[in-house]
Motif scaffolding. Structure first.
Motif, PDB file in Angstrom:
ATOM      1  N   ASN A 117       0.843  -1.182   0.000  1.00 12.14           N
ATOM      2  CA  ASN A 117       0.000   0.000   0.000  1.00 12.14           C
ATOM      3  C   ASN A 117       0.887   1.244   0.000  1.00 12.14           C
ATOM      4  OD1 ASN A 117      -1.756   2.168   0.859  1.00 12.14           O
ATOM      5  ND2 ASN A 117      -3.239   0.547   1.210  1.00 12.14           N
ATOM      6  N   VAL A 118       0.632   2.162  -0.929  1.00 14.37           N
ATOM      7  CA  VAL A 118       1.331   3.442  -0.999  1.00 14.37           C
ATOM      8  C   VAL A 118       0.284   4.543  -1.124  1.00 14.37           C
ATOM      9  CG1 VAL A 118       3.395   2.458  -2.079  1.00 14.37           C
ATOM     10  CG2 VAL A 118       1.580   3.362  -3.520  1.00 14.37           C
ATOM     11  N   SER A 145      -4.828   6.291  -1.203  1.00 14.88           N
ATOM     12  CA  SER A 145      -4.255   4.965  -1.014  1.00 14.88           C
ATOM     13  C   SER A 145      -4.372   4.150  -2.295  1.00 14.88           C
ATOM     14  CB  SER A 145      -4.999   4.258   0.124  1.00 14.88           C
ATOM     15  OG  SER A 145      -4.459   2.991   0.340  1.00 14.88           O
ATOM     16  N   ALA A 156       3.836   3.059 -10.384  1.00 15.20           N
ATOM     17  CA  ALA A 156       2.896   3.952  -9.701  1.00 15.20           C
ATOM     18  C   ALA A 156       2.376   5.023 -10.653  1.00 15.20           C
ATOM     19  CB  ALA A 156       3.570   4.593  -8.493  1.00 15.20           C
ATOM     20  N   VAL A 203       9.040  11.073  -4.177  1.00 16.44           N
ATOM     21  CA  VAL A 203       8.734   9.980  -3.254  1.00 16.44           C
ATOM     22  C   VAL A 203       9.247  10.412  -1.884  1.00 16.44           C
ATOM     23  CG1 VAL A 203       9.117   7.560  -2.683  1.00 16.44           C
ATOM     24  CG2 VAL A 203       8.920   8.247  -5.078  1.00 16.44           C
ATOM     25  N   ASN A 204       8.337  10.431  -0.923  1.00 12.70           N
ATOM     26  CA  ASN A 204       8.680  10.860   0.440  1.00 12.70           C
ATOM     27  C   ASN A 204       9.385  12.222   0.420  1.00 12.70           C
ATOM     28  OD1 ASN A 204       7.581   8.456   1.442  1.00 12.70           O
ATOM     29  ND2 ASN A 204       9.493   7.394   1.047  1.00 12.70           N
ATOM     30  N   LEU A 233       9.731   1.059  -4.790  1.00 11.44           N
ATOM     31  CA  LEU A 233       8.880   1.606  -3.741  1.00 11.44           C
ATOM     32  C   LEU A 233       8.826   0.650  -2.560  1.00 11.44           C
ATOM     33  CD1 LEU A 233       5.989   2.883  -5.994  1.00 11.44           C
ATOM     34  CD2 LEU A 233       7.842   4.235  -4.986  1.00 11.44           C
ATOM     35  N   GLU A 276       6.478  -0.244   1.212  1.00 11.31           N
ATOM     36  CA  GLU A 276       5.198  -0.102   1.905  1.00 11.31           C
ATOM     37  C   GLU A 276       5.125   1.261   2.586  1.00 11.31           C
ATOM     38  OE1 GLU A 276       1.465  -1.162   3.364  1.00 11.31           O
ATOM     39  OE2 GLU A 276       2.692  -2.419   2.063  1.00 11.31           O
ATOM     40  N   GLY A 277       4.024   1.981   2.333  1.00 15.92           N
ATOM     41  CA  GLY A 277       3.792   3.260   3.000  1.00 15.92           C
ATOM     42  C   GLY A 277       4.444   4.459   2.341  1.00 15.92           C
ATOM     43  N   ASP A 278       5.160   4.266   1.229  1.00 13.96           N
ATOM     44  CA  ASP A 278       5.761   5.417   0.549  1.00 13.96           C
ATOM     45  C   ASP A 278       4.679   6.414   0.156  1.00 13.96           C
ATOM     46  OD1 ASP A 278       8.430   4.735   0.746  1.00 13.96           O
ATOM     47  OD2 ASP A 278       8.604   4.035  -1.329  1.00 13.96           O
ATOM     48  N   ARG A 279       5.071   7.688   0.192  1.00 15.34           N
ATOM     49  CA  ARG A 279       4.169   8.777  -0.195  1.00 15.34           C
ATOM     50  C   ARG A 279       4.676   9.351  -1.516  1.00 15.34           C
ATOM     51  NH1 ARG A 279       1.104  10.617   4.348  1.00 15.34           N
ATOM     52  NH2 ARG A 279       0.756  12.530   3.180  1.00 15.34           N
TER      53      ARG A 279
END
Length: 65
Positions: free
Chosen positions: A2-3, A9, A21, A35-36, A50, A52-55
């Motif tokens: 999940n990103v 989401s 993505a 990214v982040n 990527l 898990e949880g990357d923004r």
């Protein structure tokens, strides 16, 4: 995994890259991606793995004056 893409989401397969993505998101013709909060050059999208949880932020330029 999940990103978040532009604060929404999204579920991507394990091992996904920034290129994956971008493909999963309706991107404008001209855009930049981070990214982040770290800018990633377009030439590195396919290599940028990527986690898990990357923004991810997909940003379109705004013109005007």
């Amino acid at each position: 995994m999940n990103v978040l893409i532009n604060q929404e989401s999204r579920e991507l397969p394990d091992g996904a890259t920034l290129a994956d993505a971008v493909q999963a998101w309706e991107t404008p013709a001209v855009f930049a991606a981070a990214v982040n909060l770290q800018f990633v050059p377009r030439t590195a999208y396919a290599q940028h793995r990527l986690a898990e949880g990357d923004r991810i932020e997909i940003i379109a330029p705004i013109t005007g004056g």
